[in-house]
Design an enzyme around this catalytic site. Sequence first.
Site, mmCIF file in Angstrom:
data_model
loop_
_atom_site.group_PDB
_atom_site.id
_atom_site.type_symbol
_atom_site.label_atom_id
_atom_site.label_comp_id
_atom_site.label_asym_id
_atom_site.label_seq_id
_atom_site.Cartn_x
_atom_site.Cartn_y
_atom_site.Cartn_z
ATOM 1 N N ASP A 67 0.808 -1.213 0.000
ATOM 2 C CA ASP A 67 0.000 0.000 0.000
ATOM 3 C C ASP A 67 0.845 1.270 0.000
ATOM 4 O OD1 ASP A 67 0.978 -0.370 2.535
ATOM 5 O OD2 ASP A 67 -0.965 -0.622 3.501
ATOM 6 N N ASN A 136 -7.123 -2.816 14.480
ATOM 7 C CA ASN A 136 -8.520 -3.150 14.170
ATOM 8 C C ASN A 136 -8.621 -4.330 13.205
ATOM 9 O OD1 ASN A 136 -7.677 -2.050 11.786
ATOM 10 N ND2 ASN A 136 -9.059 -0.296 11.794
ATOM 11 N N HIS A 138 -6.942 -4.724 10.352
ATOM 12 C CA HIS A 138 -6.735 -4.459 8.922
ATOM 13 C C HIS A 138 -5.441 -5.089 8.412
ATOM 14 C CE1 HIS A 138 -4.564 -0.440 9.899
ATOM 15 N NE2 HIS A 138 -3.680 -1.171 9.258
ATOM 16 N N GLU A 143 -9.485 -1.774 5.557
ATOM 17 C CA GLU A 143 -10.087 -1.510 6.857
ATOM 18 C C GLU A 143 -11.299 -2.429 7.078
ATOM 19 O OE1 GLU A 143 -8.470 0.155 8.838
ATOM 20 O OE2 GLU A 143 -8.042 2.225 8.253
HETATM 21 C C1 GLP Z 1 -0.361 0.445 8.488
HETATM 22 C C2 GLP Z 1 -0.017 -0.379 7.241
HETATM 23 C C3 GLP Z 1 -0.224 -1.859 7.475
HETATM 24 C C4 GLP Z 1 0.442 -2.292 8.785
HETATM 25 C C5 GLP Z 1 -0.217 -1.555 9.930
HETATM 26 C C6 GLP Z 1 0.328 -1.946 11.283
HETATM 27 O O1 GLP Z 1 -1.682 0.810 8.547
HETATM 28 N N1 GLP Z 1 -0.767 0.042 6.126
HETATM 29 O O2 GLP Z 1 0.298 -2.585 6.377
HETATM 30 O O3 GLP Z 1 0.302 -3.685 8.959
HETATM 31 O O4 GLP Z 1 0.008 -0.165 9.722
HETATM 32 O O5 GLP Z 1 1.512 -1.250 11.535
HETATM 33 P P1 GLP Z 1 2.484 -1.472 12.733
HETATM 34 O O6 GLP Z 1 3.335 -2.632 12.365
HETATM 35 O O7 GLP Z 1 3.269 -0.197 12.807
HETATM 36 O O8 GLP Z 1 1.671 -1.706 13.930
#
Ligand code: GLP
Length: 263
Positions: A67, A136, A138, A143
Amino acid sequence: MEVIILKNPSDVAQRGADLCVELIKKKPTAVLGLATGSTPLSLYEELVKRCERKEVSFKNVRTFNLDEYVGLEGSHPQSYRYYMDHNFFDKIDIEKANTFVPQGDAKNPVAVGFEYENQITKAGGIDLQILGIGRNGHIGFNEPSSSLSSRTRIKTLTETTIGDNKRFFRQGEFQPGLGITMGIGTIMEAKQILLLATGEQKTEAIKAAVEGPITAMCPASVLQMHRKVTAIIDEAAAEDLHSKPYYYWVLSQQQKIEKLYGR
Ligand code: GLP
């Protein structure tokens, strides 16, 4: 789903790196799907070390990131392209032209989604998709309530995700509310998936993803339908899993099975 519970984030990174290196050794032209966020950072650090020690080469590897933020150009320090270049690509022997991240500042981000899907198909599909998980549930920027068969497209981020990612932006700095993300259908087409989660802030999401019902309200729960998923998580993220003793037992049996019959 294979659930591997390890002591801490550093063990998670080591085990994740083992899996990536094993694949690249078997298939030097492997196509990797990559994630951003804090969780995979130590995995990338470990892979950089292994590349420096010449234990693995990314020369012929191609990568597709999950993304990107809509509205940020690749040179923006909070863009995922910048994150990938600085934390990984610039430190390994990969050809930059073989690294793909959706173009966040494209004139027409909708067209970017279609083109990205074509590029993945042209590359022969993703061999191993690495995923983190949002609090959440995702995956990518899919989402809760995302279609479970969605393709690469623009998604409106939830307040939770915007809040969680605020820490990366300076006070007063523009923080995008839209992302362009591989769809859940796109992710599910990867041949193999590696889900990483560490820390107590992920306990609830992991419980829902691994043992909860399959529901669009926890996008990661759809991974239960994929035939080859390995969830590598630390003890804190695994805290609420009901079947923890079984997962440990499976792992010990797996090691015996591999000794006897190979992988
Ligand atoms: C973002 C990314 C996700 C990632 C998530 C969790 O929203 N788009 O791909 O998995 O954050 O991030 P973190 O590893 O910093 O908790």
